[in-house]
Design an enzyme around this catalytic site. Structure first.
Site, PDB file in Angstrom:
ATOM      1  N   GLU A  33       0.831  -1.198   0.000  1.00 49.29           N
ATOM      2  CA  GLU A  33       0.000   0.000   0.000  1.00 49.29           C
ATOM      3  C   GLU A  33       0.871   1.257   0.000  1.00 49.29           C
ATOM      4  O   GLU A  33       0.817   2.089   0.914  1.00 49.29           O
ATOM      5  CB  GLU A  33      -0.972  -0.002   1.180  1.00 49.29           C
ATOM      6  CG  GLU A  33      -1.974  -1.152   1.107  1.00 49.29           C
ATOM      7  CD  GLU A  33      -3.077  -1.091   2.151  1.00 49.29           C
ATOM      8  OE1 GLU A  33      -4.153  -1.661   1.921  1.00 49.29           O
ATOM      9  OE2 GLU A  33      -2.844  -0.469   3.227  1.00 49.29           O
ATOM     10  N   GLU A  80      -6.069  -7.478  -1.570  1.00 53.59           N
ATOM     11  CA  GLU A  80      -6.714  -7.425  -0.256  1.00 53.59           C
ATOM     12  C   GLU A  80      -8.189  -7.065  -0.418  1.00 53.59           C
ATOM     13  O   GLU A  80      -8.524  -6.082  -1.078  1.00 53.59           O
ATOM     14  CB  GLU A  80      -6.062  -6.375   0.655  1.00 53.59           C
ATOM     15  CG  GLU A  80      -4.650  -6.687   1.089  1.00 53.59           C
ATOM     16  CD  GLU A  80      -4.131  -5.688   2.110  1.00 53.59           C
ATOM     17  OE1 GLU A  80      -4.969  -5.074   2.818  1.00 53.59           O
ATOM     18  OE2 GLU A  80      -2.903  -5.517   2.198  1.00 53.59           O
TER      19      GLU A  80
END
Length: 525
Positions: free
Chosen positions: A307, A421
């Site tokens: 991320e 995710e």
């Protein structure tokens, strides 16, 4: 003579046009489509069965008019059309749709040419935006099939359809993964697991038998609790490979969690210059991947960073000025590019076939926030094979936003896209030992998808289908985040705090007794 040749050519053209006028209208390139695919001619070419009054043509379509199924009382209606697929192979029927009122209330099906294939139209109550649904069928010869658009449910259940198309090719949920990073710690503190029938077993094997075909593992440099380090990644990686799954290794380049709010430098790397940090990234990546390879568990996919919208190894690899007081001003794109390139180089040296992913999140900030980032790293010639995204529907926008991200990124950068995710709660209750859940209130949920086992299953499948059906056909799959992270005293989220708890157990794919939930059925092909 020239005039005769011209007349003959015109006659042949007229005959050709006459001969082809009865064939199905062309849809996507290389495909065929239904007649009146956008309902601009009302219901011409379509047949309605069941509660026929529930099918009506309205304005406000994606392009022009739309077909809407709706009635105030309980009902069941199907709008269908027969089409001819002209040759053998895989064919995909797609439709843009909206729906609401009940879970799994509307479907797109292809029937009459082998096994009936259906896909549920996603709920779009979140933003009322059009989402593309698709179903694929294989035919062995020229064959007729039926396209069914069906809505059934209590009064108020509704769906709108527009812009159907038929084209060669197949949509598939190719990667159906799960992140098992927390499993080793959970097991060490007593967590147990059982399949849907209550038979105890290894969580890795239970998930693999359900259809999971990829395991994801994060790796930290020197975590305080000793988990998610090289030794544990190798041990769990071997279990994943032994169960017949592929392995994705997620490098955080930190001693603890990294995300848009935290990209800390590992303690042992503090004080290093940017050049030294690049060398440390290379050495750490190579060390972990070499150990996996030596253990017979070579990584199939590698994430260089987790991320990393704001960069990594702050402040030296930041993409904006995270802390104005730290003496490192502004974005450090060149440093970030060197870190990413070092990680990718190490991965390819260990295994040239390993796919390197760069992983972003927060698609709710708009597609421009993602293309901005990738434009910068592409301009610096950072090598990568695929794009990874996080998508949690309660944080990151709608399914339409997700499809826009998959389509735009895959097209602009010529890379496949994997959602690495996603998750959704099966309850808002908190297991013991209690630790306040991240998602705990009804107003946090995606509209239309309740926090129940059925709602969790539907929400997970909707994300899988949205990725697979995104235009361009380059959404390759979805990874469920921490399906086995059930509540176990001592196995808390903070590696530096043994008293910390689990705020995620209500989003696992095992319930509070450790029994597999219905959502795991979506791991099957």
């Amino acid at each position: 003579m020239r005039q005769l040749a011209r007349s003959t050519a015109l006659m042949c053209l007229a005959l050709l046009l006459a001969a082809t006028s009865s064939l199905p209208a062309l849809g996507s390139v290389g495909g065929v489509g239904p007649s009146n695919p956008g309902f601009e001619q009302g219901l011409d070419g379509w047949k309605v069965s069941g509660d026929a009054g529930a099918a009506k043509i309205e304005g406000g379509g994606r392009t022009g008019d739309r077909l809407t199924h709706w009635v105030a009382a309980d009902y069941h209606v199907t709008t269908r059309q027969s089409i001819e697929l002209p040759s053998s192979g895989w064919w995909t029927v797609s439709v843009w749709a909206k729906s609401g009122g009940s879970l799994s209330g509307s479907t797109l099906s292809v029937a009459g040419c082998g096994r009936t294939v259906s896909t549920v139209v996603a709920l779009t109550e979140q933003d009322d935006a059009w989402v593309r649904s698709a179903a694929s069928v294989y035919v062995s010869r020229r064959q007729r099939c039926t396209i069914d658009l069906t809505t059934a449910g209590p009064g108020g259940t509704w769906a709108s359809f527009d812009d159907l198309a038929v084209a060669r090719g197949r949509v598939a949920r190719s990667i159906r993964g799960g992140d098992l990073s927390g499993l080793a710690k959970n097991e060490a503190f007593g967590a147990t697991y059982a399949d849907a029938d209550g038979r105890s077993g290894d969580a890795v094997r239970i998930l693999a038998r359900s259809g999971m075909n990829l395991g994801r593992l994060k790796v930290w440099v020197d975590p305080a609790d000793g988990y998610n380090d090289k030794a544990h990644v190798v041990a769990t990686g071997k279990r994943i490979k032994s169960a017949g799954m592929k392995l994705l290794v997620d490098f955080h380049y930190s001693d603890r969690w990294t995300d848009p709010g935290a990209q800390g430098v590992p303690h042992a790397w503090r004080g290093m210059s940017p050049a030294q940090l690049a060398d440390a990234v290379y050495a750490h990546t190579r060390d972990v991947l070499a150990a996996l390879k030596a253990a017979g568990a070579t990584a199939d996919y590698v994430q260089v960073g987790n991320e990393i919208n704001p960069g990594m190894l702050w402040p030296w690899g930041q993409t904006w000025d995270v802390d104005p007081s730290d003496g490192v001003d502004g974005a450090q794109w060149d440093n970030l590019a060197s870190f990413l390139t070092s990680g990718a180089r190490a991965a390819k040296e260990i295994s040239p076939s390993t796919k390197v992913l760069l992983h972003l999140t927060n698609i709710n900030n708009g597609i421009g926030s993602l293309t901005w980032w990738f434009d910068e790293v592409v301009a610096r010639q950072v090598p990568f094979d695929q794009i990874g995204l996080s998508y949690y529907g309660y944080w990151h926008g709608s399914l339409a936003d997700l499809q826009e991200a998959v389509t735009t990124l895959s097209s602009r950068y010529d890379r496949d896209v994997l959602v690495v995710e996603t998750a959704y709660p099966f309850t808002l209750a908190d297991d013991t030992p209690t630790w306040e859940n991240i998602i705990r209130q009804p107003d946090q949920l995606v509209p239309g998808y309740p926090a129940t086992p059925t709602g969790q299953a539907a929400a997970f499948r909707a994300v899988q289908d949205a990725v697979a059906s995104a235009e361009g056909g380059r959404g390759i799959g979805t990874v469920y985040w921490e399906p086995a992270w059930t509540s176990a005293a001592g196995a808390g989220w903070d590696p530096e705090d043994p008293s910390s708890g689990n705020a995620w157990e209500n989003q696992a794919l095992f319930d509070f007794t450790g029994t597999l939930l219905p959502a795991a059925r979506n791991l099957a092909p």
